[in-house]
Design a protein around this motif. Sequence first.
Motif, mmCIF file in Angstrom:
data_model
loop_
_atom_site.group_PDB
_atom_site.id
_atom_site.type_symbol
_atom_site.label_atom_id
_atom_site.label_comp_id
_atom_site.label_asym_id
_atom_site.label_seq_id
_atom_site.Cartn_x
_atom_site.Cartn_y
_atom_site.Cartn_z
ATOM 1 N N THR A 1 0.875 -1.164 0.000
ATOM 2 C CA THR A 1 0.000 0.000 0.000
ATOM 3 C C THR A 1 0.918 1.223 0.000
ATOM 4 O O THR A 1 2.138 1.089 0.184
ATOM 5 C CB THR A 1 -0.924 0.016 1.231
ATOM 6 O OG1 THR A 1 -0.112 0.077 2.407
ATOM 7 C CG2 THR A 1 -1.813 -1.227 1.272
ATOM 8 N N TYR B 1 -0.320 -1.222 -10.324
ATOM 9 C CA TYR B 1 -1.470 -1.262 -9.420
ATOM 10 C C TYR B 1 -2.366 -2.430 -9.783
ATOM 11 O O TYR B 1 -2.674 -2.640 -10.953
ATOM 12 C CB TYR B 1 -2.249 0.051 -9.512
ATOM 13 C CG TYR B 1 -1.452 1.217 -8.974
ATOM 14 C CD1 TYR B 1 -1.624 1.644 -7.665
ATOM 15 C CD2 TYR B 1 -0.507 1.875 -9.760
ATOM 16 C CE1 TYR B 1 -0.883 2.699 -7.158
ATOM 17 C CE2 TYR B 1 0.235 2.925 -9.262
ATOM 18 C CZ TYR B 1 0.052 3.328 -7.961
ATOM 19 O OH TYR B 1 0.795 4.360 -7.456
ATOM 20 N N GLN B 2 -2.791 -3.207 -8.765
ATOM 21 C CA GLN B 2 -3.706 -4.321 -8.952
ATOM 22 C C GLN B 2 -4.941 -4.088 -8.090
ATOM 23 O O GLN B 2 -4.829 -3.631 -6.959
ATOM 24 C CB GLN B 2 -3.071 -5.661 -8.534
ATOM 25 C CG GLN B 2 -1.900 -6.096 -9.377
ATOM 26 C CD GLN B 2 -0.581 -5.518 -8.919
ATOM 27 O OE1 GLN B 2 -0.361 -5.303 -7.748
ATOM 28 N NE2 GLN B 2 0.294 -5.232 -9.866
ATOM 29 N N GLY B 3 -6.106 -4.431 -8.631
ATOM 30 C CA GLY B 3 -7.345 -4.310 -7.876
ATOM 31 C C GLY B 3 -8.137 -3.098 -8.296
ATOM 32 O O GLY B 3 -7.803 -2.390 -9.247
ATOM 33 N N SER B 4 -9.194 -2.837 -7.551
ATOM 34 C CA SER B 4 -10.088 -1.719 -7.857
ATOM 35 C C SER B 4 -9.511 -0.414 -7.317
ATOM 36 O O SER B 4 -8.576 -0.415 -6.516
ATOM 37 C CB SER B 4 -11.460 -1.965 -7.229
ATOM 38 O OG SER B 4 -11.359 -1.905 -5.817
ATOM 39 N N ALA B 5 -10.098 0.687 -7.726
ATOM 40 C CA ALA B 5 -9.639 2.002 -7.270
ATOM 41 C C ALA B 5 -9.773 2.152 -5.757
ATOM 42 O O ALA B 5 -9.015 2.870 -5.122
ATOM 43 C CB ALA B 5 -10.406 3.112 -7.986
ATOM 44 N N ASP C 1 -9.788 -0.554 -3.547
ATOM 45 C CA ASP C 1 -9.111 -1.631 -2.827
ATOM 46 C C ASP C 1 -8.023 -2.201 -3.733
ATOM 47 O O ASP C 1 -8.259 -3.125 -4.500
ATOM 48 C CB ASP C 1 -10.128 -2.716 -2.450
ATOM 49 C CG ASP C 1 -9.507 -3.832 -1.629
ATOM 50 O OD1 ASP C 1 -8.544 -3.555 -0.883
ATOM 51 O OD2 ASP C 1 -9.971 -4.984 -1.765
ATOM 52 N N TYR C 2 -6.825 -1.639 -3.654
ATOM 53 C CA TYR C 2 -5.758 -2.053 -4.551
ATOM 54 C C TYR C 2 -4.469 -2.293 -3.780
ATOM 55 O O TYR C 2 -4.315 -1.852 -2.642
ATOM 56 C CB TYR C 2 -5.516 -1.019 -5.652
ATOM 57 C CG TYR C 2 -5.055 0.323 -5.125
ATOM 58 C CD1 TYR C 2 -3.706 0.575 -4.935
ATOM 59 C CD2 TYR C 2 -5.970 1.323 -4.816
ATOM 60 C CE1 TYR C 2 -3.271 1.792 -4.443
ATOM 61 C CE2 TYR C 2 -5.542 2.541 -4.325
ATOM 62 C CZ TYR C 2 -4.201 2.772 -4.144
ATOM 63 O OH TYR C 2 -3.769 3.976 -3.648
ATOM 64 N N THR C 3 -3.560 -3.009 -4.427
ATOM 65 C CA THR C 3 -2.208 -3.164 -3.914
ATOM 66 C C THR C 3 -1.245 -2.720 -5.011
ATOM 67 O O THR C 3 -1.611 -2.592 -6.174
ATOM 68 C CB THR C 3 -1.897 -4.616 -3.513
ATOM 69 O OG1 THR C 3 -2.017 -5.453 -4.650
ATOM 70 C CG2 THR C 3 -2.822 -5.072 -2.387
#
Length: 152
Positions: free
Chosen positions: A20, A55-59, A61-63
């Motif tokens: 994060t 960036y992986q995941g949604s805007a 909830d991402y890592t």
Amino acid sequence: MVIKKTQPIRIAHAVADGLTHPDLGPAWERLLPEVISHLDAVGANHGISVGKYEYQGSAEDYTITLHAGFDVGDQDLSDSDRVRIIDLPVVEVASVVYRGPMDGIPSAWEALVAWVDDSGYRLVGESRELYHEHDEENHVRHVTELQVAIAR
């Protein structure tokens, strides 16, 4: 802010996954010595430090996957178990040069992303930071180029 194609760049880098934003600083501090140690062990020189962020995941909830390393030019280098040599692709980016201490970088990123949105572009992939100058004695002398891949 400028729109441009990146220059080809070959880096030696180490990777940290599942981060994060608060994790990025400590990850840099852990990864860069690993890369320097590898480059020293193989007798290689290095140029500017380079960070690549995926960036992986949604805007909401991402890592982040951080690739932290150094420009190594055309030196013939081998990988180690933790350090890999890769060629970053040439991509179209929105870019801005930030001058000053690292604690101002988040605001510079926010301004760059807002400019991209306001200019009718969209973000399409990785972002990069190129650390052109780093002065431990006087942080206002830091020169960092921020780049984000874009498309219309």
